[in-house]
Design a protein around this motif. Structure first.
Motif, short mmCIF file in Angstrom:
data_model
loop_
_atom_site.label_atom_id
_atom_site.label_comp_id
_atom_site.label_asym_id
_atom_site.label_seq_id
_atom_site.Cartn_x
_atom_site.Cartn_y
_atom_site.Cartn_z
N UNK A 1 32.79 56.67 -8.46
CA UNK A 1 32.93 55.28 -8.91
C UNK A 1 34.22 55.11 -9.70
N UNK A 2 34.98 54.02 -9.42
CA UNK A 2 36.24 53.77 -10.12
C UNK A 2 36.05 53.00 -11.41
N UNK A 3 35.47 51.80 -11.33
CA UNK A 3 35.32 50.94 -12.51
C UNK A 3 33.87 50.82 -12.94
N UNK A 4 32.99 50.59 -11.97
CA UNK A 4 31.58 50.48 -12.29
C UNK A 4 31.10 49.08 -12.55
N UNK A 5 32.02 48.09 -12.52
CA UNK A 5 31.59 46.72 -12.81
C UNK A 5 31.73 45.80 -11.61
N UNK A 6 31.93 46.37 -10.43
CA UNK A 6 32.10 45.54 -9.24
C UNK A 6 30.79 44.87 -8.85
N UNK A 7 30.90 43.67 -8.32
CA UNK A 7 29.74 42.93 -7.83
C UNK A 7 29.89 42.75 -6.32
N UNK B 1 39.56 66.83 -3.99
CA UNK B 1 40.09 65.66 -3.32
C UNK B 1 40.27 64.47 -4.26
N UNK B 2 39.41 64.37 -5.28
CA UNK B 2 39.46 63.19 -6.15
C UNK B 2 39.95 63.50 -7.57
N UNK B 3 40.28 64.75 -7.83
CA UNK B 3 40.93 65.10 -9.10
C UNK B 3 40.04 65.04 -10.32
N UNK C 1 36.68 49.06 -2.40
CA UNK C 1 37.45 48.72 -3.59
C UNK C 1 36.93 49.47 -4.81
N UNK C 2 35.68 49.93 -4.72
CA UNK C 2 35.04 50.62 -5.84
C UNK C 2 34.92 52.13 -5.60
N UNK C 3 34.72 52.51 -4.34
CA UNK C 3 34.58 53.93 -4.00
C UNK C 3 35.41 54.21 -2.75
N UNK C 4 36.27 55.19 -2.85
CA UNK C 4 37.16 55.54 -1.74
C UNK C 4 36.39 56.29 -0.66
N UNK D 1 26.42 52.36 -10.70
CA UNK D 1 27.53 52.60 -11.62
C UNK D 1 27.42 54.03 -12.13
N UNK D 2 28.51 54.78 -11.98
CA UNK D 2 28.51 56.15 -12.46
C UNK D 2 28.17 57.14 -11.36
#
Length: 1067
Positions: A432-438, A983-985, A419-422, A770-771
C-alpha cells in the motif's frame, strides 16, 4: 528421451518464402515419382540416382537463403508463372560457403522489430502451464513428469511441538519389483505403462511399453498394479542388461539421454504383458463407453472425495467383479483413464498418498463444472463477435454485451487500484502506498460473479492440470482486459487479477486455495473481516461417559507447558516418585472424546478439518466454539485421559496404563521458563539471522491465563521439574540407542502480524485494505526437549495399550523400516546422524538415500516400527483438541475402557511391555475367547472401516493441512517478504544481499538446475536461459556452488529463479 529414426526437416528459408515463390520452386524441382524412390534400394545405379535426386531437390532448398539474402526484393516475377529458370545466371553463393544462421536471424529481428510475446515453456521443470499448442506430441518423444515439490516437503518434519514425525512428500505406497505403473507427461497429455524393475542405490528403475528404460527417485504415478509380474526371474534378464546401477543421478541421466538400456528383445515378455493389459482395459472401456462417458453425471452434484474403487462401483456393472468381490485391475484402469481425462470434473489429489491402485479423487460440484462450460461459451462468443462471426439471436448479443460490461467494470477498478498498489509479475501486487484511496466498487452482475468464480477456480484453486485445454479460457479473459498485455497470461497473472479487484487480499496465500479439499471452506478474507459466529452451543456436548471411571489427581501438581497465548491447552505432565528410585510419569491429555460422540456434528467438523490451522495470519480451530475450549482445555477440575508409565532413572519402562482422571492443581508455565529451570536451553545451534518487512504494531492483549514464572515455583516444584527433565533425557537416550533421529535442523519460520491492517473499502464480495502485514523471518528450533520426550512417551503408551488389546488405531509407521533394519541403522548412525549432530544439512543424495531405506512415513492399522523415533510402536494421542487422529485414538481407547469396566476384566490378548526393543517387537496376536466370538462391536471404528474409509481421507486431509502450515504456506510468506524487499524496496537495504550462493542439488532432465540459496536455505531454480554463459548444463554436478542473482520470484507458484554469475571453485 527416445528419438525418431527418421524426421522430415524443412529449411527456415522455405518457410519464409511467399506463396508465389513456393509455387515457382515446385515448378522447377518436381517431386520424384514413386518408382524413382523405390529404385533407390533396388537399382544397381541407386547411388547415382540418389545423388541426382538430392542435387535436384535438397541442394536447391539450402541455396534459397543465400538468394534471399542478396536482395530484399523477390527475385521471382510475381505475375509471371512461366519464368525461365534454366537461363538465369548462377549468382548464388556456394553451399559450402560458411553461413551463421544465428547472426542472420539476429539481423532480421533487428530489421523487423516486433513486441516480444511471453510464451509458456515447452517442457517446464515445474508445475507451470506448458506450451501444448506449437510442438509435436509423440510417445517417442515422451518426457516423464518430474516430481517438483519443494525439497522441504520431501524431508520428514517434526510437527509444531517437535514431537511427531510427519511425511509430506509426494510418494504414496512403496513400489517394488514387478509392480505396474502408469507414468505421465502431464503437460503433453500422454500416458504410458511401465514395470518397476526394482530399487537400486536409491533409484527406482522402470521399463516402459514403448521399450524405454528410465529411472526416478520421486516418480509421480497415479495408477499402480501391485505384483503385476509375479516371477522375479522374468525381470532378471532386463535387470542384468541395465547399463548402470550407479547412485549418481548425473550418470543415469546421461545414459538415458543416449538411449542406452535393455533392448526390446530382452524385454519382449514384459512388453507383451503390458500390451495385453492395455488391450483388455480398452476393451472394457469400449464395452461400457456410454456409462463411462457420463461419469461426472452419475456421482451426484455435490463435491466430495472418492477412491477409484468407489467410482468404479458407481460406473461399472458388478458382474465384472472377481477375486473377493473386487474389480480386476484392467477394469479399474479403464475407469481411471476416463476420469483422468475429465479434468473439469475430477482432480487427482496427488499431494496425498495413493489408496490401493490410485490416488483419491476430488469430484468437483456440478455448479463448478457448469460454470466452466458457461464461461467458456461466453468467452468464445465474445471473441467471435470481435471477428464479425456473430451468431444471430438476441441471446447471443445480450451475453456479449454483459461480458463487455464486466470487462469495463474490471478495467475501471484495476486502474483505480494501481494508483494505490503497483502491479507486479511476481505473483503478488505491491504494498500500500498511501492508504487513504477511495475506490468506486462496481456492482457485479451474475455474469461478472460467474467469471470471477471461474478465475478463482483457475488461478487460485489450481482447477486444471498444466496441459489442460481450459487454460485458454482464463488467458483469453486476461487478454480481453488489456491490462496484462506484457505478461504471460497464466494462472499467476490470474491470481494478481483477483488481488487487484479485491476478491482476495494482496497478501493471500495461494496454498490455502490450491490445497483446499472437498467440503472444506476457505474464508477469503480471514482474520481481517468479521465472520459470523458458529452456530454451536454447549448443548452439542453429551454427558461425560467416563465420569464413573475417573481418578482424582488431587495429590499431583500438573505442569501445562505452553506459550502464554496458547488457546487450547491440551496436555500437561506430573510426577509421582516411589521409594525405590522408580517414578510414575503421568501425561494428562484433554478429554473431548468423553463428551463428543463419533458421528456428531462436532466430530464431522473435526474429521473434515483434520487439525487446527496455524498458518500465520490464517488461524482456524479444528473445533469451533468457545464452549469446547471452556469444557476441555486443561485446568483445575477439568477431565483428562492420562497416559502413565513407571520408569527407572535409566529410562527403562516397567509398566504403563491409561486412566481417565480429573485435575485439581494446575501450573501454567512457558517452555522458556521451564528451560531456565532445568537448564536444557541451548540456542547455540540456531542461526540468529532475522529478516523483517513492514512495521510491527504493539498491541496490549490481556493474558489468556495466569502464567507462573520460575520465581513463583515452590522448591518441591523445582525438584519435580528437574526430575522430569532427567527422566525425559533418559527416555530419549534409549530411543537414540534404538536409532532415533538425534536432532532436526532449525528451519526458517515466518511470523506474521496483521494488527496494522484495517479494511479500507468493502463492497460486493470484495475488500480493499489500508496497510500490509508485518513479516518476520527467523529460524526456529525443535522446542522443549522435556515436552517433546514426554509427549512421545504418551504416544508410545497409547500404541502399546491398543496393541495389547488388538484395537485398530492409526499407528505411525515407516513403510520399509522393518525390511532392511540393519542397513538403515548403519546408514543413519555412520553417515546421516553425525551430520545432523554437527548442525550440518545433509546433501540431497543423503536425504534420498534415507527415504529409499525408510520408504516414507504413513498411518496404518497394522503396527510397525518407527525407527526414526526409536520406537517399535507409536501413535498420536496428546492433542485431541487440535488433531483429529488423536481424537480418533481417544474414542477407540475410551470405548475399550468402558468395555473393560463393564466386563470387570482386561481386554488384553498379548503383552508388549519390555525393557528392550527386541522384547517389544510386534508379534501375532494371541486369540482370546472374546476375540473369537466376532468383531469388536463396542468400538466406534472397525479395522475395515478405518482401512477403507477413514484412513484414506485422513492421510490426505492431514497431509494437506501440514503442507499449508509447515511447507507451502510458510514458504509463501517468506517469498512475500523477499519480493517486498527486492522489488519494492521495503525494509533495511542491508538486510538483503545483492548476490547469493547457490548450491546445486539436481539437474532436472537437462531443463533446469535445482538447488538452494544461502538465504534461509530457500529452494531455487536455474533455467537454461539463466546459465548466462557460466557453465553448460551437462557439466553441472550436485554440490556445485555458484554466485547468483535473483532473476524472478513467483510467490503464487512458490518459486525462486536465479541467474548464474560465476562458478565458485571448490577448495
Amino acid at each position: 528421451m527416445t528419438r525418431r529414426s527418421s524426421q522430415i526437416y524443412v529449411c527456415w528459408g522455405c518457410l519464409s518464402l511467399r506463396p508465389v515463390e513456393r509455387a515457382l520452386i515446385r515448378q522447377r524441382a518436381p517431386r520424384p515419382t514413386t518408382a524413382a524412390f523405390s529404385s533407390l534400394s533396388t537399382s544397381p545405379s541407386a547411388t547415382s540416382r540418389r545423388s541426382r535426386l538430392l542435387s535436384g531437390t535438397l541442394a536447391t532448398r539450402h541455396d534459397r537463403p543465400h538468394l534471399r539474402s542478396a536482395s530484399t526484393e523477390s527475385p521471382f516475377p510475381a505475375a509471371d508463372l512461366n519464368f525461365d529458370w534454366a537461363n538465369q545466371p548462377k549468382t548464388l553463393r556456394s553451399v559450402s560457403e560458411s553461413t551463421n544462421i544465428r547472426e542472420r536471424l539476429r539481423a532480421w529481428e533487428a530489421a523487423n522489430p516486433t513486441p516480444a510475446l511471453a510464451f509458456p515453456r515447452d517442457d517446464p521443470a515445474d508445475d507451470a502451464v506448458a506450451n501444448v499448442l506449437t510442438r509435436n506430441r509423440s510417445e517417442f518423444g515422451f518426457k516423464l513428469d518430474v516430481a517438483t515439490q519443494d525439497e522441504d516437503a520431501a524431508r520428514p518434519h517434526f510437527d509444531g511441538d517437535g514431537v511427531d514425525m510427519v511425511d509430506l512428500g509426494l510418494s504414496g505406497a512403496v513400489l517394488e519389483a514387478g509392480d505396474l505403473v502408469e507414468v505421465t507427461s502431464g503437460s503433453w497429455g500422454l500416458k504410458i505403462l511401465a514395470i518397476c524393475l526394482g530399487s537400486f542405490n536409491g533409484h527406482l528403475h522402470f521399463y516402459t511399453n514403448t521399450g524405454k528404460w528410465f529411472t526416478s527417485r520421486n516418480i509421480r504415478s497415479g495408477f499402480v498394479v501391485k505384483k503385476f509380474v509375479k516371477d522375479p526371474a522374468e525381470l532378471q534378464a532386463v535387470v542384468d542388461a541395465i547399463p548402470s546401477l550407479s547412485p549418481s543421478s548425473t550418470v543415469l541421466n546421461e545414459l538415458q539421454d543416449l538411449n542406452i538400456g535393455p533392448s526390446r528383445d530382452l524385454a519382449a515378455s514384459l512388453i507383451r504383458k503390458m500390451y495385453t493389459f492395455q488391450s483388455a482395459s480398452r476393451l472394457i472401456h469400449q464395452t461400457y463407453v456410454e456409462r463411462l462417458s457420463r461419469a461426472h453425471n452419475q456421482l451426484g452434484r455435490e463435491e466430495r472425495m472418492l477412491s477409484l474403487r468407489e467410482i468404479a462401483d458407481a460406473l461399472l456393472p458388478a458382474s465384472l467383479k472377481r477375486n473377493k468381490g473386487a474389480f480386476p485391475p484392467e477394469a479399474l484402469y479403464a475407469v481411471y483413464s476416463v476420469i483422468e481425462g475429465a479434468d473439469v470434473a475430477f482432480h487427482a489429489l496427488d499431494r496425498g498418498a495413493r489408496h490401493h491402485e490410485s490416488y483419491v479423487f476430488a469430484l468437483r460440484s456440478a455448479e463448478v463444472q457448469e460454470n466452466v462450460a458457461q464461461v467458456e461459451e461466453w468467452v468464445r462468443e465474445y471473441y467471435e463477435s470481435l471477428r464479425g462471426n456473430s451468431k444471430a439471436g438476441r441471446k447471443f448479443t445480450s451475453a456479449v454485451a454483459v461480458f463487455k460490461d464486466f470487462l469495463e467494470q474490471a478495467r475501471s477498478l484495476i486502474d483505480q487500484v494501481r494508483k494505490e498498489r503497483q502491479w507486479s509479475p511476481h505473483g503478488m501486487i505491491g504494498p500500500c502506498k498511501q492508504g487513504d484511496a477511495q475506490f468506486t466498487i462496481p456492482a457485479w452482475s451474475d455474469t461478472g460473479h460467474s467469471i470471477i468464480q471461474f478465475m478463482e477456480h483457475w488461478a487460485a484453486s489450481g482447477g486444471f492440470r498444466s496441459g489442460s485445454r481450459c487454460h485458454w479460457i482464463g488467458a483469453s479473459i486476461l487478454r480481453a482486459l488489456h491490462r496484462y498485455d506484457d505478461s504471460l497470461l497464466d494462472p499467476t497473472t490470474g491470481w494478481t487479477f483477483l488481488q487487484e479487484i479485491g476478491w482476495i487480499p494482496p497478501w493471500d496465500i495461494s496454498a490455502r486455495h490450491a490445497l483446499r479439499l472437498p467440503e472444506q471452506e476457505v474464508n477469503r478474507h480471514a482474520s481481517i473481516l468479521p465472520v459470523s459466529p458458529p452456530n454451536a452451543s454447549a448443548s452439542e456436548l453429551g454427558p461425560d461417559r467416563l465420569a464413573d471411571l475417573r481418578q482424582d489427581f488431587a495429590r499431583s501438581t500438573v505442569y501445562c507447558i505452553d506459550s502464554a497465548d496458547t488457546l487450547d491447552v491440551d496436555d500437561g505432565i506430573s510426577l509421582e516418585s516411589l521409594d525405590n528410585g522408580e517414578h510414575w510419569i503421568h501425561v494428562h491429555v484433554a478429554d473431548p472424546a468423553s463428551r463428543i460422540p463419533p458421528g456428531s456434528a462436532l466430530a464431522e467438523q473435526a474429521a473434515l478439518r483434520a487439525q487446527t490451522t496455524y498458518l500465520a495470519g490464517f488461524y482456524r480451530s479444528m473445533l469451533d466454539g468457545d464452549h469446547v475450549r471452556e469444557a476441555f482445555s486443561l485446568g483445575p477440575n477439568q477431565p483428562t485421559l492420562t497416559f502413565s508409565a513407571r520408569v527407572t532413572e535409566t529410562g527403562r519402562i516397567l509398566e504403563s496404563k491409561v486412566t481417565p482422571g480429573v485435575l485439581r492443581d494446575v501450573v501454567y508455565i512457558t517452555p522458556q521458563d521451564v528451560s531456565s529451570v532445568v537448564g536444557d536451553d541451548d540456542p547455540s545451534g540456531i542461526p540468529t539471522h532475522v529478516f523483517e518487512v513492514g512495521t510491527p504494531q504493539a498491541r496490549d492483549r490481556p493474558p489468556v491465563r495466569r502464567m507462573t514464572t520460575p520465581s513463583g515455583l515452590s522448591r518441591a516444584q523445582f525438584r519435580e521439574l528437574k526430575t522430569l527433565s532427567k527422566l525425559a533425557d533418559a527416555l530419549q537416550r534409549v530411543r537414540l540407542d534404538n536409532g532415533a533421529i538425534p536432532a532436526f535442523l532449525p528451519r526458517p519460520i515466518a511470523t506474521v502480524s496483521t494488527d496494522g491492517i484495517a479494511p479500507g473499502v468493502v463492497g460486493d464480495s470484495v475488500a480493499f485494505y489500508r496497510g500490509d502485514p508485518y513479516i518476520r523471518i527467523a529460524y526456529g528450533g525443535q522446542g522443549s526437549q522435556l515436552v517433546s520426550s514426554l509427549m512421545q512417551l504418551a504416544g508410545q503408551i497409547g500404541a502399546q495399550w491398543c496393541y495389547e488389546r488388538d484395537i485398530p488405531i492409526p499407528y505411525r509407521v515407516q513403510l520399509l523400516a522393518g525390511q532392511d533394519r540393519d542397513a538403515l541403522l548403519a546408514f543413519t548412525r555412520n553417515v546421516f546422524y553425525p551430520q545432523l549432530a554437527a548442525g550440518k544439512n545433509p546433501s540431497a543424495e543423503d536425504w534420498h538415500t534415507l527415504r529409499a531405506l525408510v520408504g516414507g512415513f504413513d498411518v496404518s492399522t497394522g503396527p510397525a516400527p518407527n525407527l526414526a523415533m526409536g520406537l517399535d510402536l507409536y501413535t498420536k494421542v496428546t492433542s485431541p483438541l487440535r488433531r483429529y487422529p488423536d481424537l480418533l485414538v481417544h474414542w477407540q481407547i475410551e470405548a475399550a475402557l468402558l468395555e473393560e469396566h463393564r466386563r470387570g476384566s482386561s481386554l488384553a490378548v498379548r503383552k508388549s511391555t519390555g525393557a528392550s526393543a527386541e522384547e517389544q517387537a510386534p508379534t501375532p496376536p494371541v486369540k482370546s475367547q472374546a476375540a473369537k466370538k466376532g468383531p469388536k462391536s463396542y468400538l466406534p471404528f472397525s479395522k475395515k472401516e478405518l482401512e477403507d474409509t477413514v484412513l484414506p481421507r485422513l492421510r490426505i486431509r492431514e497431509r494437506h493441512s501440514r503442507l499449508i502450515d509447515n511447507v507451502d504456506g510458510n514458504s509463501q510468506w517468506i517469498l512475500q517478504a523477499l519480493v517486498r524487499a527486492w522489488r519494492f524496496g521495503e525494509g533495511s537495504p542491508s538486510q538483503l544481499p545483492k548476490t547469493f550462493r547457490f548450491t546445486a542439488s539436481d539437474v532436472v532432465a537437462r531443463r533446469a538446475i535445482k538447488g538452494r540459496i544461502d538465504w534461509f536455505e530457500q529452494p531455487a531454480t536455474v533455467h537454461l536461459e539463466d546459465l548466462n554463459g557460466v557453465v553448460r548444463i551437462a557439466e553441472v554436478q550436485p554440490g556445485d556452488v555458484f554466485n547468483v542473482e535473483l532473476a524472478n520470484v513467483n510467490v503464487h507458484m512458490n518459486k525462486i529463479y536465479v541467474r548464474l554469475l560465476e562458478k565458485v571453485e571448490k577448495e
